[in-house]
Design a protein around this motif. Sequence first.
Motif, PDB file in Angstrom:
ATOM      1  N   ALA A  15     -31.262 -36.349  85.936  1.00  0.00           N
ATOM      2  CA  ALA A  15     -30.336 -35.361  86.426  1.00  0.00           C
ATOM      3  C   ALA A  15     -31.143 -33.830  86.497  1.00  0.00           C
ATOM      4  O   ALA A  15     -32.006 -33.551  85.748  1.00  0.00           O
ATOM      5  CB  ALA A  15     -28.985 -35.383  86.042  1.00  0.00           C
ATOM      6  N   ALA A  16     -30.695 -33.181  87.404  1.00  0.00           N
ATOM      7  CA  ALA A  16     -31.379 -31.703  87.507  1.00  0.00           C
ATOM      8  C   ALA A  16     -30.265 -30.893  88.112  1.00  0.00           C
ATOM      9  O   ALA A  16     -29.547 -31.101  88.798  1.00  0.00           O
ATOM     10  CB  ALA A  16     -32.555 -31.826  88.195  1.00  0.00           C
ATOM     11  N   SER A  17     -30.283 -29.572  87.592  1.00  0.00           N
ATOM     12  CA  SER A  17     -29.630 -28.377  88.327  1.00  0.00           C
ATOM     13  C   SER A  17     -30.331 -27.201  88.045  1.00  0.00           C
ATOM     14  O   SER A  17     -31.112 -26.828  87.306  1.00  0.00           O
ATOM     15  CB  SER A  17     -28.082 -28.154  87.697  1.00  0.00           C
ATOM     16  N   GLU A  48     -46.452 -25.879  93.849  1.00  0.00           N
ATOM     17  CA  GLU A  48     -46.332 -26.455  94.968  1.00  0.00           C
ATOM     18  C   GLU A  48     -45.082 -27.353  95.322  1.00  0.00           C
ATOM     19  O   GLU A  48     -45.049 -27.602  96.401  1.00  0.00           O
ATOM     20  CB  GLU A  48     -47.550 -27.431  95.045  1.00  0.00           C
ATOM     21  N   TYR A  49     -44.057 -27.383  94.468  1.00  0.00           N
ATOM     22  CA  TYR A  49     -42.877 -27.893  94.542  1.00  0.00           C
ATOM     23  C   TYR A  49     -41.877 -26.984  94.723  1.00  0.00           C
ATOM     24  O   TYR A  49     -40.732 -27.440  94.862  1.00  0.00           O
ATOM     25  CB  TYR A  49     -42.483 -28.749  93.434  1.00  0.00           C
ATOM     26  N   GLN A  55     -33.663 -33.593  95.310  1.00  0.00           N
ATOM     27  CA  GLN A  55     -34.091 -34.815  95.279  1.00  0.00           C
ATOM     28  C   GLN A  55     -35.543 -34.887  95.417  1.00  0.00           C
ATOM     29  O   GLN A  55     -36.028 -36.164  94.670  1.00  0.00           O
ATOM     30  CB  GLN A  55     -33.467 -35.317  96.568  1.00  0.00           C
ATOM     31  N   GLU A  56     -36.102 -34.192  96.224  1.00  0.00           N
ATOM     32  CA  GLU A  56     -37.756 -34.477  96.033  1.00  0.00           C
ATOM     33  C   GLU A  56     -38.306 -34.155  94.811  1.00  0.00           C
ATOM     34  O   GLU A  56     -39.315 -34.853  94.321  1.00  0.00           O
ATOM     35  CB  GLU A  56     -38.302 -33.622  97.222  1.00  0.00           C
ATOM     36  N   GLU A  60     -40.663 -36.894  92.846  1.00  0.00           N
ATOM     37  CA  GLU A  60     -42.155 -36.716  92.583  1.00  0.00           C
ATOM     38  C   GLU A  60     -42.599 -36.300  91.338  1.00  0.00           C
ATOM     39  O   GLU A  60     -43.742 -36.364  91.139  1.00  0.00           O
ATOM     40  CB  GLU A  60     -42.578 -35.754  93.736  1.00  0.00           C
ATOM     41  N   LEU A  61     -41.676 -35.595  90.485  1.00  0.00           N
ATOM     42  CA  LEU A  61     -41.968 -35.321  89.303  1.00  0.00           C
ATOM     43  C   LEU A  61     -41.558 -35.894  87.980  1.00  0.00           C
ATOM     44  O   LEU A  61     -40.448 -36.863  88.319  1.00  0.00           O
ATOM     45  CB  LEU A  61     -41.709 -33.811  89.288  1.00  0.00           C
ATOM     46  N   ARG A  62     -42.007 -35.683  86.829  1.00  0.00           N
ATOM     47  CA  ARG A  62     -41.554 -36.166  85.641  1.00  0.00           C
ATOM     48  C   ARG A  62     -41.748 -35.283  84.464  1.00  0.00           C
ATOM     49  O   ARG A  62     -42.748 -34.375  84.791  1.00  0.00           O
ATOM     50  CB  ARG A  62     -42.137 -37.524  85.333  1.00  0.00           C
ATOM     51  N   VAL A  63     -41.233 -35.425  83.492  1.00  0.00           N
ATOM     52  CA  VAL A  63     -41.446 -34.571  82.372  1.00  0.00           C
ATOM     53  C   VAL A  63     -42.537 -35.066  81.520  1.00  0.00           C
ATOM     54  O   VAL A  63     -42.495 -36.402  81.114  1.00  0.00           O
ATOM     55  CB  VAL A  63     -40.184 -34.271  81.301  1.00  0.00           C
ATOM     56  N   GLY A  64     -43.654 -34.197  81.454  1.00  0.00           N
ATOM     57  CA  GLY A  64     -44.787 -34.962  80.701  1.00  0.00           C
ATOM     58  C   GLY A  64     -44.877 -34.748  79.225  1.00  0.00           C
ATOM     59  O   GLY A  64     -43.666 -34.054  78.592  1.00  0.00           O
ATOM     60  N   ALA A  65     -45.606 -35.067  78.629  1.00  0.00           N
ATOM     61  CA  ALA A  65     -45.978 -35.009  77.034  1.00  0.00           C
ATOM     62  C   ALA A  65     -45.802 -33.454  76.474  1.00  0.00           C
ATOM     63  O   ALA A  65     -45.302 -33.161  75.377  1.00  0.00           O
ATOM     64  CB  ALA A  65     -46.914 -35.546  76.517  1.00  0.00           C
ATOM     65  N   GLU A  66     -46.254 -32.581  77.324  1.00  0.00           N
ATOM     66  CA  GLU A  66     -46.324 -31.210  76.819  1.00  0.00           C
ATOM     67  C   GLU A  66     -45.258 -30.573  77.278  1.00  0.00           C
ATOM     68  O   GLU A  66     -45.235 -29.137  77.227  1.00  0.00           O
ATOM     69  CB  GLU A  66     -47.452 -30.541  77.600  1.00  0.00           C
TER      70      GLU A  66
END
Length: 76
Positions: A15-17, A48-49, A55-56, A60-66
């Motif tokens: 989820a995101a807001s 770039e996003y 929704q996109e 298209e993205l995820r939370v990385g280790a950093e």
Amino acid sequence: MRLHILHDRAGRILAASSAQAEEDGLVVPRPVPISPGQTAVELEVPGEYRDSDLQEICRELRVGAEKQLVSRKASE
């Protein structure tokens, strides 16, 4: 653009807001963890996003280790 993001252990965005909406004086619900392994963070969206909709971004993205947003394709 900053987002409040709820993600799982694999970094998948659940989820995101918009954090910007709060700065503009709007009341926007923040996603909150309800299960073990979920984490809520506030992160900056890569340049770039910035013009993408939520929704996109979630697709298209995820939370990385950093603890930053990274492309799902680059991390597969």
